[in-house]
Design an enzyme around this catalytic site. Structure first.
Site, PDB file in Angstrom:
ATOM      1  N   GLY A 240       0.832  -1.206   0.000  1.00 15.20           N
ATOM      2  CA  GLY A 240       0.000   0.000   0.000  1.00 15.20           C
ATOM      3  C   GLY A 240       0.858   1.245   0.000  1.00 15.20           C
ATOM      4  N   SER A 241       0.333   2.301   0.608  1.00 15.26           N
ATOM      5  CA  SER A 241       1.042   3.586   0.550  1.00 15.26           C
ATOM      6  C   SER A 241       2.249   3.589   1.479  1.00 15.26           C
ATOM      7  CB  SER A 241       0.096   4.706   0.967  1.00 15.26           C
ATOM      8  OG  SER A 241      -0.186   4.590   2.353  1.00 15.26           O
ATOM      9  N   GLY A 245       2.826   2.064   5.270  1.00 16.32           N
ATOM     10  CA  GLY A 245       3.964   1.186   5.552  1.00 16.32           C
ATOM     11  C   GLY A 245       4.867   1.714   6.651  1.00 16.32           C
ATOM     12  N   GLU A 262       5.801  -3.534   0.701  1.00 19.24           N
ATOM     13  CA  GLU A 262       5.800  -3.202  -0.730  1.00 19.24           C
ATOM     14  C   GLU A 262       4.942  -1.950  -0.856  1.00 19.24           C
ATOM     15  OE1 GLU A 262       4.437  -2.920  -4.407  1.00 19.24           O
ATOM     16  OE2 GLU A 262       3.567  -4.902  -4.008  1.00 19.24           O
ATOM     17  N   CYS A 296       1.291  -0.224  -8.558  1.00 20.59           N
ATOM     18  CA  CYS A 296       2.448   0.355  -7.880  1.00 20.59           C
ATOM     19  C   CYS A 296       3.624   0.430  -8.855  1.00 20.59           C
ATOM     20  CB  CYS A 296       2.790  -0.396  -6.613  1.00 20.59           C
ATOM     21  SG  CYS A 296       2.940  -2.125  -6.875  1.00 20.59           S
TER      22      CYS A 296
HETATM   23  C1  UN1 Z   1       0.981  -3.733  -7.459  1.00 14.88           C
HETATM   24  O1  UN1 Z   1       0.578  -2.811  -8.165  1.00 14.88           O
HETATM   25  O2  UN1 Z   1       0.772  -3.739  -6.218  1.00 14.88           O
HETATM   26  O3  UN1 Z   1       4.385  -5.893 -11.914  1.00 14.88           O
HETATM   27  C2  UN1 Z   1       1.667  -4.919  -7.960  1.00 14.88           C
HETATM   28  C3  UN1 Z   1       3.183  -5.648 -11.953  1.00 14.88           C
HETATM   29  C4  UN1 Z   1       2.256  -6.652 -11.316  1.00 14.88           C
HETATM   30  C5  UN1 Z   1       2.162  -6.400  -9.858  1.00 14.88           C
HETATM   31  C6  UN1 Z   1       1.795  -5.016  -9.455  1.00 14.88           C
HETATM   32  N1  UN1 Z   1       2.727  -7.986 -11.567  1.00 14.88           N
HETATM   33  O4  UN1 Z   1       2.721  -4.659 -12.465  1.00 14.88           O
END
Ligand code: UN1
Length: 508
Positions: A240-241, A245, A262, A296
């Site tokens: 998340g953000s 985190g 992450e 992300c």
């Molecule tokens: C995410 O946005 O939390 O690499 C993960 C990627 C995907 C995972 C994204 N396999 O864009």
């Protein structure tokens, strides 16, 4: 519900076919809104703090049993889960589209990612290797073993409502752990659906899969806090953000737990003079516009060499002006909605800041043609910036691509690394020296660095995660499994003497 809308009916149908008990999704306190239309499609029940603690307790009890099941048998459980996911791929993918707003092929892709990690975990269940080391003492052996860690807490975000759980859970299950999951409060239905599939796999597996092996906690931050603060949860994996985190990391560290974080990304691609511009254009479009900018790993910064800047930006402008936007269940549009109004406001705020900093903005406005007035669709924004300032150094979870110009590779790499986040990055080049410079110790500082590819869409086979404010955690492939186990070092004396390490003498 006599006047249930078509979308609500579809949701009910899909939930039924996935085996979700209707009592879980009707009459609860928490409305579930689909970003496709803004409609409320279900009402789920928040877990109380007491229920959350009880769930953690039952997961801990399950762990005490599960750790005794041989790892390849645990792999069989994950294999059965993979089978359930294969059978449910269409339904679950559709539910991802309805709840998170992804286009259909991305919803299906997310479920495919779950199937893939299950396959990886099944193989892994026979490969939880420890090392043996040569002992410095005669007739001694030194080795390490990996043992199950305990209950793994998983906190996931709306944008990958099910795949992120699976990267953690598939590994955790084969590692001998139980899993307690707090999905985003914006996407509880997909979580309940996955839990129903896990329970189906557990029934097929038989009594060796204990009750409580997998639990779901519904609710917002307060429920997540129970998970983060409970000492019976030795590992907490949170996606998340960065703001979230920072709190989770500190709370878990305060009780000496382990966190796998992450968090935010601010991913960049460098386009060099020798780049294949056609290929780059396609990769940039998917990276920056795909998932409506809500990955992300979404491409947020494009660093373009001055010699190809005008050509590439002109092509990008055409793509940005023409890319199809719409409800993914009713069209084959490539851009679905933002998750909610707050995301839309965040995007507008970032664009206003970019303008104030001298940025030239194309797009970014709300898109209303043929879509519900209660949903938040936008035209993706392309923003030419003179420097890396203002909103460019922050992650805004929306489709905004900032474009910067460079003249030397050193400058481009410095720009790429010059933000607080460190998740994903890429370079477009056909020059070997440039490619390897980018991948070297003095190149990209990110957890993921690609060549002639975009920043998003990673495969599950590699370790996934990033540095700096991205949090440092690694999930998914490679040796990421080690974070879900505890390492034990064993020294074994098979002789009759008692030599001490480092030559210490202690004769009694
Ligand atoms: C995410 O946005 O939390 O690499 C993960 C990627 C995907 C995972 C994204 N396999 O864009």
């Amino acid at each position: 519900m006599a006047d249930a809308s078509r979308l609500t009916e579809t949701v009910q149908e899909v939930l039924r076919s996935l085996g979700v008990d209707p009592r879980l999704t009707e009459g609860g306190n928490r409305p579930v809104r689909s970003p496709l239309t803004g409609e409320i499609v279900a009402h789920v029940h928040d877990s109380t703090a007491q229920e959350a603690r009880a769930a953690i307790g039952s997961a801990h009890e399950a762990f005490l049993q599960w750790r005794k099941v041989p790892a390849p048998r645990r792999g069989e459980f994950v294999r059965l889960l993979g089978e359930e996911l294969r059978a449910a791929k269409d339904d679950l993918g559709r539910l991802v589209t309805i709840e998170a707003g992804k286009i259909v092929s991305e919803g299906l892709g997310e479920v495919q990612e779950m199937i893939d990690i299950c396959d990886l975990a099944v193989g892994l269940s026979r490969q939880l290797y420890g090392l043996t080391m040569g002992s410095e003492r005669a007739d001694h052996r030194l080795q390490e073993q990996w043992h199950p860690a305990g209950v793994v807490g998983v906190i996931s975000a709306f944008n990958f409502p099910v795949a992120v759980w699976s990267w953690n859970a598939a590994l955790a299950f084969v590692c001998g752990d139980a899993v307690v999951w707090k999905p985003s409060e914006k996407t509880p239905l997909t979580a309940l659906a996955v839990q129903a599939l896990v329970e189906r796999a557990a029934r097929k597996f038989g009594p060796d899969a204990p009750q409580g092996l997998s639990r779901v906690l519904i609710g917002a931050r307060e429920v997540g806090e129970v998970l983060v603060e409970d000492a019976r949860v030795p590992v907490v994996s949170a996606t998340g953000s960065t703001a979230m985190g920072r709190i989770v990391g500190q709370k878990v560290a305060a009780r000496f737990g382990r966190s796998i974080l992450e968090l935010g990304g601010n991913n960049a691609s460098i386009v060099t003079p020798s780049a294949d511009l056609d290929l780059a254009l396609r990769a940039i479009a998917f990276g920056a516009i795909g998932t409506a900018g809500q990955r992300c790993t979404t491409l947020r910064r494009l660093i373009v060499h001055e010699s190809v800047y005008d050509t590439l930006v002109a092509s990008l402008k055409r793509v940005y002006a023409s890319v199809s936007i719409g409800n993914p269940l009713e069209s084959d549009a490539l851009v679905g909605p933002l998750i909610d109004e707050a995301a839309f406001q965040g995007m507008q705020k970032a664009l206003a800041e970019a303008r104030a900093a001298g940025g030239k903005v194309q797009g970014g406005e709300r898109f209303t043609e043929g879509v519900s007035a209660n949903a938040f669709y936008v035209r993706p924004a392309l923003v030419e910036m003179a420097g890396q300032t203002g909103p460019v150094v922050h992650e805004t979870f929306a489709p905004i691509l900032y474009v910067l110009k460079y003249s030397t590779l050193e400058e481009a790499i410095a720009l790429q690394n010059g933000v607080p986040q460190g998740l994903s990055s890429s370079i477009f080049t056909t020059d070997m020296r440039e490619a390897d410079r980018f991948l070297s110790a003095t190149g990209s500082d990110c957890g993921i660095a690609n060549v002639n590819m975009g920043s998003s869409g990673a495969e599950i086979g590699g370790a996934f995660g990033g540095e700096k404010e991205t949090g440092g955690g690694r999930e998914s492939g490679s040796d990421a499994w080690k974070a879900y186990m505890r390492r034990q070092t064993n020294a074994i004396n098979y002789g009759t003497a008692m030599p001490l390490a480092q030559g210490v003498k202690f004769d009694i």
